[in-house]
Write an enzyme that holds these catalytic residues in place. Structure first.
Site, PDB file in Angstrom:
ATOM      1  CB  VAL A   1       4.906   1.154   3.695  1.00  0.00           C
ATOM      2  CG1 VAL A   1       4.597   2.592   3.275  1.00  0.00           C
ATOM      3  CG2 VAL A   1       4.156   0.797   4.970  1.00  0.00           C
ATOM      4  CE  LYS A   2       3.805   0.018  -5.059  1.00  0.00           C
ATOM      5  NZ  LYS A   2       2.878  -0.232  -6.202  1.00  0.00           N
ATOM      6  CB  ILE A   3       8.853   4.286   0.067  1.00  0.00           C
ATOM      7  CG1 ILE A   3       8.308   3.814   1.426  1.00  0.00           C
ATOM      8  CG2 ILE A   3       9.512   5.647   0.179  1.00  0.00           C
ATOM      9  CD1 ILE A   3       7.430   4.801   2.143  1.00  0.00           C
TER      10      ILE A   3
ATOM     11  CB  ALA B   1      -0.904   0.000   1.230  1.00  0.00           C
TER      12      ALA B   1
END
Length: 221
Positions: free
Chosen positions: A82-84, A56
């Site tokens: 977590v997509k960064i 996400a």
């Protein structure tokens, strides 16, 4: 190879999970917005359905904002990754989050050097976008091969998610070079089932069986 679905559509995810071949899911703001769903609720629902890594993405682009948002997203489920985005503040955020034990996926990766930076920062995954590289005349899978070599040379544990997959040929190419994960739209996964000889063979078997059953019935009459 792990197979992830690149979608926020819960029905597609349920169908893929029911087949027993989906290991995780990747989402992005575009995919979630298409579903007209509340972001937090949809991510929770996906996590409950797949019980595997679910990426996400943050929408902040500054270090403080990304870290704050990432912590909130990570609290939604133990399965959240977590997509960064691969930008300087993003790398800084990945370093901070990795120290906190928060799983991260460095996204919008278009070069092996970007992937190297993400791995050094402690990213759990990197996502090279092969389809978009193909679009501009490069061979996206070459980048994946180069990342594989770099990670192997230095023993990085960061996994490679082959992303921006457009067709089953991309999946085949990823498999041939030993990619860790391929994330794909649901329609690409569906196409992987299909081959004309399978349909022809199945139809022939069923027709032959029907003829045999009809023959048995005629003998009994």
């Amino acid at each position: 190879m792990e197979i992830f679905l690149d979608t926020a559509n819960i029905e597609e995810i349920r169908k893929g999970v029911a087949w027993g071949i989906v290991d995780g899911v990747t989402t992005n703001p575009t995919l979630v917005s298409k579903e007209n769903a509340v972001f937090e609720e949809r991510i929770k629902e996906i996590c409950e359905t797949v019980e595997g890594p679910v990426s996400a993405e943050v929408v902040s682009t500054d270090y403080e904002g990304m870290v704050k948002e990432a912590r909130e997203i990570a609290n939604l489920s133990e399965f959240v990754v977590v997509k960064i985005p691969l930008i300087p503040d993003g790398i800084k955020a990945i370093k901070t989050l990795s120290k906190e034990g928060i799983k991260t996926n460095a996204t919008l990766v278009f070069s092996p050097l970007q992937a190297l930076l993400a791995a050094k920062a402690g990213a759990t995954y990197v996502s090279p976008f092969i389809g978009r590289m193909d679009d501009i005349g490069n061979t996206g899978m070459d980048i994946v091969e180069e990342i594989e070599v770099i990670f192997s040379n230095y023993g990085y544990e960061t996994k490679i998610i082959v992303a921006s997959v457009r067709h089953p040929q991309h999946v085949l190419e990823a498999g041939l070079i030993g990619a860790d994960v391929v994330t794909m739209p649901f329609e690409v996964l569906e196409k992987m089932f299909k081959h004309p000889m399978t349909d022809i063979g199945l139809e022939r078997f069923l027709n032959d069986w029907k003829k045999y059953q009809d023959y048995l019935k005629s003998k009994n009459n």
